[in-house]
Design a protein around this motif. Structure first.
Motif, PDB file in Angstrom:
ATOM      1  N   ASP A  82       0.812  -1.209   0.000  1.00  0.00           N
ATOM      2  CA  ASP A  82       0.000   0.000   0.000  1.00  0.00           C
ATOM      3  C   ASP A  82       0.848   1.264   0.000  1.00  0.00           C
ATOM      4  OD1 ASP A  82      -2.214  -1.733   0.263  1.00  0.00           O
ATOM      5  OD2 ASP A  82      -2.033  -1.721   2.438  1.00  0.00           O
ATOM      6  N   ALA A  83       2.150   1.127   0.207  1.00  0.00           N
ATOM      7  CA  ALA A  83       3.025   2.296   0.207  1.00  0.00           C
ATOM      8  C   ALA A  83       3.093   2.958  -1.158  1.00  0.00           C
ATOM      9  CB  ALA A  83       4.435   1.897   0.658  1.00  0.00           C
ATOM     10  N   TRP A  84       2.791   2.220  -2.208  1.00  0.00           N
ATOM     11  CA  TRP A  84       2.884   2.771  -3.565  1.00  0.00           C
ATOM     12  C   TRP A  84       1.974   3.982  -3.727  1.00  0.00           C
ATOM     13  CZ3 TRP A  84       6.482   2.272  -7.002  1.00  0.00           C
ATOM     14  CH2 TRP A  84       6.243   2.628  -8.327  1.00  0.00           C
ATOM     15  N   ALA A  85       0.717   3.856  -3.296  1.00  0.00           N
ATOM     16  CA  ALA A  85      -0.213   4.980  -3.393  1.00  0.00           C
ATOM     17  C   ALA A  85       0.178   6.099  -2.427  1.00  0.00           C
ATOM     18  CB  ALA A  85      -1.634   4.507  -3.104  1.00  0.00           C
ATOM     19  N   TRP A  86       0.700   5.730  -1.265  1.00  0.00           N
ATOM     20  CA  TRP A  86       1.146   6.733  -0.287  1.00  0.00           C
ATOM     21  C   TRP A  86       2.282   7.570  -0.861  1.00  0.00           C
ATOM     22  CZ3 TRP A  86       5.815   6.546   2.855  1.00  0.00           C
ATOM     23  CH2 TRP A  86       5.849   7.467   3.889  1.00  0.00           C
TER      24      TRP A  86
END
Length: 230
Positions: A82-86
């Protein structure tokens, strides 16, 4: 800089625990809950809740220092994928990732698909991350086969997996003491707190949730509720 905190930097294991997920595990539903129940049953099927895990899988000190970041933009999520969108919210910044794994490259599967094990490497390659530092926890110094035990060895293992221009923007380091090396809050733009349930003991979920509340973290993907082993 951006500060990424994987809970597995604190919810860890003691030496010579050969069923510890730090040695290598996939991130399937069973790994997130069922495998932990199997570990607990193997140790003491009569122990209440998750208490049978505590000896082999302690919560190491140092995480309490993260409360100093209260007031900064913070988010909490299930997985480092989920870090990609963050990262998209805060592009082109340096990233300090406090983690038991470098998350720069995965050793199996499609290397272009964002996963917990490669989000940082893909972020560097795509320009979503400028310089990247992995800060391993201090207790890795006692685990000879852990990534953070021998940093030179780990960097050598990364050399064939990352392009030279990507590897040149990577720093691997380790805490010298619990919580050492964390940046001053004035240096941090935003923080991401990651549960990583395949790698972190359910016995420490209460502390994880409490930290997320203290940080007033926005929920990106709800962490797994593992309050009961049933």
């Amino acid at each position: 800089m951006l500060l990424s905190i994987d809970w597995d930097a604190f919810s860890g294991c003691v030496p010579l625990v050969f069923d510890a997920p730090i040695w290598g595990t996939r991130d399937r539903e069973h790994d997130r809950l069922g495998a932990w129940w199997e570990r607990a049953l193997k140790r003491d099927p009569t122990a209440p809740g998750w208490s049978a895990l505590e000896h082999d899988f302690p919560l190491y000190p140092g995480w309490e220092a993260l409360e100093a970041y209260r007031g900064l933009p913070a988010a909490v999520t299930l997985s480092h994928a989920d870090a990609w969108a963050w990262l998209e919210r805060w592009p082109g910044q340096d990233v300090l990732n406090v983690d038991s794994h470098h998350d720069l490259a995965s050793f199996s599967g499609d290397p272009t698909r964002v996963r917990p094990g490669n989000w940082a490497g893909l972020g560097l390659r795509a320009g979503r991350v400028w310089d990247y530092t992995c800060l391993y926890p201090h207790w890795h110094a006692e685990l000879p086969v852990a990534e953070g035990f021998d940093l030179a060895r780990t960097r050598t293992e990364l050399a064939p997996l990352l392009a030279p221009d990507v590897l040149s923007r990577v720093t691997l380091t380790r805490m010298t003491a619990p919580g050492a090396g964390l940046p001053d809050p004035s240096q941090v733009t935003a923080l991401l707190l990651v549960q990583s349930p395949a790698w972190t003991s359910p016995a420490h979920d209460a502390e994880f949730r409490g930290l997320a509340r203290t940080l007033r973290a926005e929920v990106l993907m709800p962490p797994l509720d593992r309050s009961s082993p049933d």
